[in-house]
Design a protein around this motif. Sequence first.
Motif, PDB file in Angstrom:
ATOM      1  N   ARG A 203      -9.877  -4.595   5.389  1.00 49.40           N
ATOM      2  CA  ARG A 203      -9.802  -3.211   5.868  1.00 49.40           C
ATOM      3  C   ARG A 203      -8.351  -2.762   6.051  1.00 49.40           C
ATOM      4  O   ARG A 203      -7.996  -1.621   5.744  1.00 49.40           O
ATOM      5  CB  ARG A 203     -10.581  -3.056   7.173  1.00 49.40           C
ATOM      6  N   ILE A 204      -7.511  -3.668   6.536  1.00 47.26           N
ATOM      7  CA  ILE A 204      -6.095  -3.337   6.716  1.00 47.26           C
ATOM      8  C   ILE A 204      -5.428  -3.144   5.353  1.00 47.26           C
ATOM      9  O   ILE A 204      -4.621  -2.227   5.167  1.00 47.26           O
ATOM     10  CB  ILE A 204      -5.383  -4.437   7.538  1.00 47.26           C
ATOM     11  N   MET A 205      -5.793  -3.979   4.384  1.00 56.75           N
ATOM     12  CA  MET A 205      -5.252  -3.823   3.033  1.00 56.75           C
ATOM     13  C   MET A 205      -5.667  -2.474   2.441  1.00 56.75           C
ATOM     14  O   MET A 205      -4.874  -1.807   1.780  1.00 56.75           O
ATOM     15  CB  MET A 205      -5.732  -4.963   2.134  1.00 56.75           C
ATOM     16  N   GLU A 206      -6.898  -2.065   2.676  1.00 54.96           N
ATOM     17  CA  GLU A 206      -7.367  -0.762   2.211  1.00 54.96           C
ATOM     18  C   GLU A 206      -6.570   0.355   2.869  1.00 54.96           C
ATOM     19  O   GLU A 206      -6.197   1.332   2.221  1.00 54.96           O
ATOM     20  CB  GLU A 206      -8.859  -0.589   2.532  1.00 54.96           C
ATOM     21  N   GLU A 207      -6.310   0.222   4.161  1.00 57.01           N
ATOM     22  CA  GLU A 207      -5.549   1.223   4.911  1.00 57.01           C
ATOM     23  C   GLU A 207      -4.125   1.342   4.369  1.00 57.01           C
ATOM     24  O   GLU A 207      -3.582   2.441   4.265  1.00 57.01           O
ATOM     25  CB  GLU A 207      -5.518   0.834   6.387  1.00 57.01           C
ATOM     26  N   LEU A 208      -3.524   0.220   4.009  1.00 56.64           N
ATOM     27  CA  LEU A 208      -2.152   0.210   3.489  1.00 56.64           C
ATOM     28  C   LEU A 208      -2.089   0.581   2.009  1.00 56.64           C
ATOM     29  O   LEU A 208      -1.012   0.868   1.487  1.00 56.64           O
ATOM     30  CB  LEU A 208      -1.523  -1.175   3.677  1.00 56.64           C
ATOM     31  N   GLY A 209      -3.223   0.519   1.332  1.00 59.94           N
ATOM     32  CA  GLY A 209      -3.250   0.825  -0.090  1.00 59.94           C
ATOM     33  C   GLY A 209      -2.769  -0.323  -0.953  1.00 59.94           C
ATOM     34  O   GLY A 209      -2.250  -0.106  -2.052  1.00 59.94           O
ATOM     35  N   ILE A 210      -2.941  -1.559  -0.475  1.00 57.52           N
ATOM     36  CA  ILE A 210      -2.487  -2.722  -1.251  1.00 57.52           C
ATOM     37  C   ILE A 210      -3.648  -3.582  -1.722  1.00 57.52           C
ATOM     38  O   ILE A 210      -3.436  -4.695  -2.170  1.00 57.52           O
ATOM     39  CB  ILE A 210      -1.496  -3.587  -0.438  1.00 57.52           C
ATOM     40  N   SER A 211      -4.865  -3.063  -1.629  1.00 57.07           N
ATOM     41  CA  SER A 211      -5.995  -3.873  -2.076  1.00 57.07           C
ATOM     42  C   SER A 211      -5.945  -3.997  -3.592  1.00 57.07           C
ATOM     43  O   SER A 211      -5.612  -3.053  -4.298  1.00 57.07           O
ATOM     44  CB  SER A 211      -7.316  -3.256  -1.622  1.00 57.07           C
ATOM     45  N   HIS A 212      -6.256  -5.171  -4.077  1.00 54.55           N
ATOM     46  CA  HIS A 212      -6.144  -5.480  -5.501  1.00 54.55           C
ATOM     47  C   HIS A 212      -7.489  -5.294  -6.170  1.00 54.55           C
ATOM     48  O   HIS A 212      -8.509  -5.775  -5.696  1.00 54.55           O
ATOM     49  CB  HIS A 212      -5.669  -6.925  -5.675  1.00 54.55           C
ATOM     50  N   THR A 213      -7.482  -4.613  -7.291  1.00 53.11           N
ATOM     51  CA  THR A 213      -8.685  -4.515  -8.106  1.00 53.11           C
ATOM     52  C   THR A 213      -8.416  -5.277  -9.391  1.00 53.11           C
ATOM     53  O   THR A 213      -7.342  -5.124  -9.995  1.00 53.11           O
ATOM     54  CB  THR A 213      -9.032  -3.053  -8.444  1.00 53.11           C
ATOM     55  N   PRO A 214      -9.333  -6.107  -9.813  1.00 52.70           N
ATOM     56  CA  PRO A 214      -9.110  -6.916 -11.019  1.00 52.70           C
ATOM     57  C   PRO A 214      -8.856  -6.030 -12.239  1.00 52.70           C
ATOM     58  O   PRO A 214      -9.451  -4.968 -12.379  1.00 52.70           O
ATOM     59  CB  PRO A 214     -10.410  -7.693 -11.179  1.00 52.70           C
ATOM     60  N   ARG A 215      -7.966  -6.481 -13.113  1.00 51.92           N
ATOM     61  CA  ARG A 215      -7.603  -5.705 -14.295  1.00 51.92           C
ATOM     62  C   ARG A 215      -8.583  -5.898 -15.438  1.00 51.92           C
ATOM     63  O   ARG A 215      -8.623  -5.110 -16.356  1.00 51.92           O
ATOM     64  CB  ARG A 215      -6.208  -6.115 -14.764  1.00 51.92           C
TER      65      ARG A 215
END
Length: 181
Positions: free
Chosen positions: A91-103
């Motif tokens: 959730r914190i990663m989502e808030e910061l905008g650093i969540s990784h989505t597989p390429r």
Amino acid sequence: MKFIALKTNDGQNTGKIAFYCKLLHVSRQGLYKYLKAQTRPWKYQDLADAMLEILAEDECNDTYGRIRIYQALRLKQPQGVQIPSERTVYRIMEELGISHTPRRKPNGITRADKETRKSDDLLRRNFDADKPLTKCVTDITEVKGKDGKLYVSAVFDCYDSCVLGLAMDTNMRALMLYHFS
């Protein structure tokens, strides 16, 4: 709340607060609670800073997903930072905008065919052999390249794991012919 805060200069212009609260059906208590929470620091700020520090250590770390970030946090144990659950880290990663989505999407090369008959498991997961050439196994691997896909297949002897045969081609059907003909 944000609209009222902007229009009343963060509650400084008290004459308009009652008007906007009545217009938007918001309680004054709720507005003051919102204004008080704005000045309070984020409770996960230390953890967010530790995450950004881990990502900044190496340029390859930008592919860290929630599991790898969580593991890195547990490994480093930053001073004064309490590490919450993996879900909270996400959730914190989502808030910061650093969540990784597989390429890439994992595209397997095996296609299920309902019409085919399943073969029996003759080896029964026993890959040990007493004599050479009594048990042989094979596998097909897909390798992606600039020019397209390359399929590589090898036949292994279970006795000493030596390669008995190797075939490469741009489609899988050709490999099936090499092995079974």
